[in-house]
Design a protein around this motif. Structure first.
Motif, PDB file in Angstrom:
ATOM      1  N   THR A 174      -0.645  -3.381 -10.349  1.00  0.00           N
ATOM      2  CA  THR A 174       0.379  -4.250  -9.790  1.00  0.00           C
ATOM      3  C   THR A 174       0.604  -5.440 -10.718  1.00  0.00           C
ATOM      4  OG1 THR A 174      -0.282  -3.628  -7.545  1.00  0.00           O
ATOM      5  CG2 THR A 174       1.052  -5.610  -7.781  1.00  0.00           C
TER       6      THR A 174
ATOM      7  N   GLU B 182     -10.256   1.625  -2.898  1.00  0.00           N
ATOM      8  CA  GLU B 182      -8.951   1.047  -3.202  1.00  0.00           C
ATOM      9  C   GLU B 182      -8.331   0.734  -1.849  1.00  0.00           C
ATOM     10  OE1 GLU B 182      -7.563   0.351  -6.157  1.00  0.00           O
ATOM     11  OE2 GLU B 182      -9.279   1.086  -7.294  1.00  0.00           O
TER      12      GLU B 182
ATOM     13  N   GLU C  91       0.808  -1.211   0.000  1.00  0.00           N
ATOM     14  CA  GLU C  91       0.000   0.000   0.000  1.00  0.00           C
ATOM     15  C   GLU C  91       0.845   1.268   0.000  1.00  0.00           C
ATOM     16  OE1 GLU C  91      -2.567  -0.393   3.329  1.00  0.00           O
ATOM     17  OE2 GLU C  91      -3.753  -2.009   2.446  1.00  0.00           O
TER      18      GLU C  91
ATOM     19  N   VAL D  50      -5.666   2.551   0.390  1.00  0.00           N
ATOM     20  CA  VAL D  50      -5.094   3.653  -0.389  1.00  0.00           C
ATOM     21  C   VAL D  50      -6.042   4.834  -0.476  1.00  0.00           C
ATOM     22  CG1 VAL D  50      -4.189   4.322  -2.651  1.00  0.00           C
ATOM     23  CG2 VAL D  50      -3.708   2.047  -1.728  1.00  0.00           C
TER      24      VAL D  50
ATOM     25  N   TYR E  32      -2.562   2.997 -10.749  1.00  0.00           N
ATOM     26  CA  TYR E  32      -1.528   2.069 -10.320  1.00  0.00           C
ATOM     27  C   TYR E  32      -1.995   0.645 -10.599  1.00  0.00           C
ATOM     28  CZ  TYR E  32       2.350   0.538  -7.257  1.00  0.00           C
ATOM     29  OH  TYR E  32       3.499   0.002  -6.762  1.00  0.00           O
TER      30      TYR E  32
ATOM     31  N   THR F  80      -6.037   9.304  -3.140  1.00  0.00           N
ATOM     32  CA  THR F  80      -5.638   8.816  -1.826  1.00  0.00           C
ATOM     33  C   THR F  80      -6.440   9.511  -0.729  1.00  0.00           C
ATOM     34  OG1 THR F  80      -3.893  10.479  -1.542  1.00  0.00           O
ATOM     35  CG2 THR F  80      -3.286   8.410  -2.644  1.00  0.00           C
TER      36      THR F  80
ATOM     37  N   LYS G 239       1.999   2.396  -3.400  1.00  0.00           N
ATOM     38  CA  LYS G 239       0.905   2.971  -4.172  1.00  0.00           C
ATOM     39  C   LYS G 239       0.603   4.392  -3.711  1.00  0.00           C
ATOM     40  CE  LYS G 239      -1.385  -1.481  -4.979  1.00  0.00           C
ATOM     41  NZ  LYS G 239      -2.635  -2.247  -4.842  1.00  0.00           N
TER      42      LYS G 239
END
Length: 241
Positions: free
Chosen positions: A104, A223, A88, A226, A102, A179, A91
């Protein structure tokens, strides 16, 4: 616009991943430019002016965060992180530095293309000042940011000031991961950045008022660890930034 109107920059040091991305994007009609280092990546951005950049964080000569920070001093081009760093904090650091999204590794082609399309639509909408309005619509949810009015299935929904401000930030950044820190700063102010429970409470209220099933939201997505994202295939209407 068609896919061929867009040049996608790939900054990734692993050649097999670059080949995979180049093939996937070329099949969809996108033009592609590649770089394997941070130095060459910055040269690609400044010389080729891609519409969007796919950026790996683990580059051999510099951390990808440095590229984000440098580019954000002069450009708002969409940057999507593609990284094996799934924790986390990585990110959050990338998104707070100015990345738009983002992914992964490993990730699917379908998800990558969907994220690219959303980011490009958002960039075109923000750049097309002449056609922008303050109205928006996604699914059954309609609204006007200037009039501070929202309806669901043509029924007006009463939102508090903070609920509306939170929705407006998400609408203006549709498709982007925002965020907790960013949302707190924009809606509550800089002194609230360490109070993530504020966002959780008001997001829960928004879901109750706007989502058909608040426990399984279609649009106001979490998310994990995040922040939040407004997930939409497309927003009709233009949004003034």
């Amino acid at each position: 616009m068609s896919s061929s109107d867009f040049l996608i920059g790939i900054i990734e040091d692993e050649a097999p991943i670059r080949r995979f991305l180049r093939a996937s994007l070329s099949v969809e009609g996108f033009r592609v430019a590649e770089a394997a280092t941070a130095k060459d990546g910055l040269r690609l951005i400044t010389q080729d002016h891609p519409a969007l950049v796919l950026l790996d964080l683990g580059l051999p000569d510099a951390d990808g965060l440095r590229i984000i920070q440098e580019v954000r001093q002069w450009s708002a081009m969409p940057i999507i992180i593609i990284s094996a760093r799934g924790e986390e904090q990585s990110k959050i650091l990338a998104l707070d530095a100015g990345a738009d999204d983002y992914l992964t590794k490993p990730f699917g082609v379908g998800e990558l293309l969907a994220r690219i399309r959303v980011a490009l639509r958002h960039a075109v909408r923000i750049g097309d000042k002449g056609r922008e309005t303050t109205s928006f619509q996604f699914g059954p949810i309609c609204g006007d940011l200037a009039k501070r009015r929202v309806t669901v299935d043509d029924e007006e929904v009463k939102l508090t000031k903070i609920e509306f401000d939170l929705l407006a930030i998400l609408v203006r950044n549709a498709g982007k991961v925002l965020t907790h820190r960013y949302l707190l700063k924009e809606v509550w102010g800089p002194y609230a950045v360490d109070e993530p429970h504020y966002v959780r409470v008001f997001m829960a209220n928004l879901r109750k008022k706007l989502e058909r099933n608040p426990s399984r939201p279609e649009y106001l997505l979490t998310e994990q660890g995040v922040g939040y994202r407004l997930k939409v295939d497309e927003i009709t209407g233009g949004i003034r930034s």
